[in-house]
Write an enzyme that holds these catalytic residues in place. Structure first.
Site, PDB file in Angstrom:
ATOM      1  N   ILE A 119      35.174  59.331  57.333  1.00 44.47           N
ATOM      2  CA  ILE A 119      36.830  59.066  57.331  1.00 44.47           C
ATOM      3  C   ILE A 119      37.004  57.772  57.737  1.00 44.47           C
ATOM      4  O   ILE A 119      37.744  56.949  57.116  1.00 44.47           O
ATOM      5  CB  ILE A 119      37.581  59.864  58.425  1.00 44.47           C
ATOM      6  CG1 ILE A 119      39.009  60.003  57.627  1.00 44.47           C
ATOM      7  CG2 ILE A 119      37.454  59.376  59.651  1.00 44.47           C
ATOM      8  CD1 ILE A 119      39.738  61.080  58.391  1.00 44.47           C
TER       9      ILE A 119
ATOM     10  N   ASP B 164      36.435  60.942  66.595  1.00 50.32           N
ATOM     11  CA  ASP B 164      37.199  60.043  67.735  1.00 50.32           C
ATOM     12  C   ASP B 164      36.050  58.947  68.152  1.00 50.32           C
ATOM     13  O   ASP B 164      36.646  57.797  68.017  1.00 50.32           O
ATOM     14  CB  ASP B 164      37.549  60.956  68.749  1.00 50.32           C
ATOM     15  CG  ASP B 164      38.620  60.294  69.898  1.00 50.32           C
ATOM     16  OD1 ASP B 164      39.027  59.219  69.546  1.00 50.32           O
ATOM     17  OD2 ASP B 164      38.711  60.693  71.034  1.00 50.32           O
TER      18      ASP B 164
ATOM     19  N   VAL C 244      34.145  69.924  68.448  1.00 49.13           N
ATOM     20  CA  VAL C 244      33.882  70.373  69.760  1.00 49.13           C
ATOM     21  C   VAL C 244      34.908  71.266  70.271  1.00 49.13           C
ATOM     22  O   VAL C 244      34.764  72.173  71.240  1.00 49.13           O
ATOM     23  CB  VAL C 244      34.304  68.749  70.473  1.00 49.13           C
ATOM     24  CG1 VAL C 244      34.340  69.054  72.132  1.00 49.13           C
ATOM     25  CG2 VAL C 244      33.283  67.652  70.356  1.00 49.13           C
TER      26      VAL C 244
HETATM   27  N1  AR6 Z   1      34.338  61.448  59.611  1.00 48.65           N
HETATM   28  C1  AR6 Z   1      35.092  62.682  59.242  1.00 48.65           C
HETATM   29  N2  AR6 Z   1      34.840  63.663  60.007  1.00 48.65           N
HETATM   30  C2  AR6 Z   1      34.015  63.728  61.045  1.00 48.65           C
HETATM   31  C3  AR6 Z   1      33.724  62.558  61.503  1.00 48.65           C
HETATM   32  C4  AR6 Z   1      33.651  61.534  60.615  1.00 48.65           C
HETATM   33  N3  AR6 Z   1      32.930  60.075  60.982  1.00 48.65           N
HETATM   34  N4  AR6 Z   1      33.054  62.771  62.625  1.00 48.65           N
HETATM   35  C5  AR6 Z   1      32.927  64.220  62.915  1.00 48.65           C
HETATM   36  N5  AR6 Z   1      33.628  64.817  62.131  1.00 48.65           N
HETATM   37  P1  AR6 Z   1      35.497  66.763  66.426  1.00 48.65           P
HETATM   38  P2  AR6 Z   1      37.567  68.159  67.588  1.00 48.65           P
HETATM   39  C6  AR6 Z   1      34.158  65.835  61.887  1.00 48.65           C
HETATM   40  O1  AR6 Z   1      34.586  67.306  67.388  1.00 48.65           O
HETATM   41  O2  AR6 Z   1      36.973  69.547  67.287  1.00 48.65           O
HETATM   42  C7  AR6 Z   1      36.106  64.338  70.571  1.00 48.65           C
HETATM   43  O3  AR6 Z   1      35.144  64.042  71.811  1.00 48.65           O
HETATM   44  C8  AR6 Z   1      33.438  67.287  62.451  1.00 48.65           C
HETATM   45  O4  AR6 Z   1      32.412  67.452  61.526  1.00 48.65           O
HETATM   46  O5  AR6 Z   1      35.398  65.388  66.197  1.00 48.65           O
HETATM   47  O6  AR6 Z   1      39.292  68.160  67.362  1.00 48.65           O
HETATM   48  C9  AR6 Z   1      37.401  64.035  71.331  1.00 48.65           C
HETATM   49  O7  AR6 Z   1      37.599  62.968  72.035  1.00 48.65           O
HETATM   50  C10 AR6 Z   1      34.483  68.113  62.581  1.00 48.65           C
HETATM   51  O8  AR6 Z   1      34.534  69.006  61.344  1.00 48.65           O
HETATM   52  O9  AR6 Z   1      37.044  67.035  67.099  1.00 48.65           O
HETATM   53  C11 AR6 Z   1      37.896  65.379  71.721  1.00 48.65           C
HETATM   54  O10 AR6 Z   1      37.604  65.265  73.118  1.00 48.65           O
HETATM   55  C12 AR6 Z   1      35.703  67.219  62.767  1.00 48.65           C
HETATM   56  O11 AR6 Z   1      35.471  66.287  62.442  1.00 48.65           O
HETATM   57  C13 AR6 Z   1      37.351  66.461  70.955  1.00 48.65           C
HETATM   58  O12 AR6 Z   1      36.176  65.821  70.388  1.00 48.65           O
HETATM   59  C14 AR6 Z   1      36.471  67.668  64.198  1.00 48.65           C
HETATM   60  O13 AR6 Z   1      35.368  67.614  65.030  1.00 48.65           O
HETATM   61  C15 AR6 Z   1      38.068  67.010  69.823  1.00 48.65           C
HETATM   62  O14 AR6 Z   1      37.436  67.888  69.145  1.00 48.65           O
END
Ligand code: AR6
Length: 199
Positions: free
Chosen positions: A35, A58, A144
């Protein structure tokens, strides 16, 4: 969106003739991409309550945006579950980052679906308030935070489609023309494609 490097896996057009008799339309797209590379007006961050960065998407957004994003976020006073806050995007190709806090999955009986729907609606509200035309969402809460992907995808698509239909019919200043569901993995993108086709 002027990305040349990423082709949508699926596109769907929602359109409605408004009271003035003209036709407005919004494109929903499924992309497999990082993203942080997207050249859209706003990207949405699946943040934590501090808004001070973390892992997953994030972490990727903060790394790509640079330290100014963290400095800016220190003044946003955190975020409650289901709510959203907006910041500039600094070194990212987008103009804004909309930070939202998805629910942690506790089995499905802890208001998770309503809170996740609020993330999408509140993010879109902020986008419209800031005259955003193109916006990309990651799969909020499905990393996460453990929300099962298919169930989260249903909420994402239902909420976004209902929001768009309602705005196309009722809102006079509806800026949004493209909404991207940005999936990190091919597996996630296949689920989004399948469910968006069924809608
Ligand atoms: N581009 C697009 N999607 C992504 C990317 C990227 N670069 N990186 C990961 N994803 P998560 P949550 C996807 O864990 O479950 C953080 O530590 C990933 O594969 O990022 O809402 C925050 O600080 C998944 O499908 O977010 C919070 O503590 C999606 O993004 C916690 O994680 C969401 O995964 C939030 O957890």
């Amino acid at each position: 969106m002027s990305n040349t490097q990423t082709k949508p896996i699926l596109q769907k057009h929602l359109s409605t003739a408004n009271d003035a008799g003209s036709e407005n339309s919004v494109t929903l797209s499924v992309l497999q991409a990082d993203i942080t590379t997207l050249n859209v007006d706003a990207i949405v961050n699946a943040a934590n309550s501090s808004l001070l960065g973390g892992g997953g998407v994030d972490g990727a957004i903060h790394r790509a945006a640079g330290p100014e994003l963290l400095e800016y976020c220190r003044n946003l006073n955190g975020c409650a579950t289901g709510e959203a806050k907006i910041s500039p995007a600094f070194n990212l190709p987008s103009q804004y980052v909309i930070h939202t806090l998805g629910p942690v999955w506790h089995g499905g009986n802890d208001n998770e679906a309503a809170l996740l729907a609020s993330c999408y609606r509140n993010s879109l509200d902020l986008a419209v308030e800031n005259d955003v035309s193109s916006i990309a969402f990651p799969a909020i809460s499905t990393g996460v935070y453990g929300y099962p992907l298919e169930q989260a995808t249903e909420v994402a698509i239902d909420t976004v489609e209902a929001y768009v239909q309602s705005c196309l019919e009722n809102a006079t200043n509806f800026s949004i023309r493209e909404i991207i569901f940005c999936c990190f993995s091919a597996t996630d993108a296949a689920v989004y494609k399948q469910l968006l086709e069924l809608h």
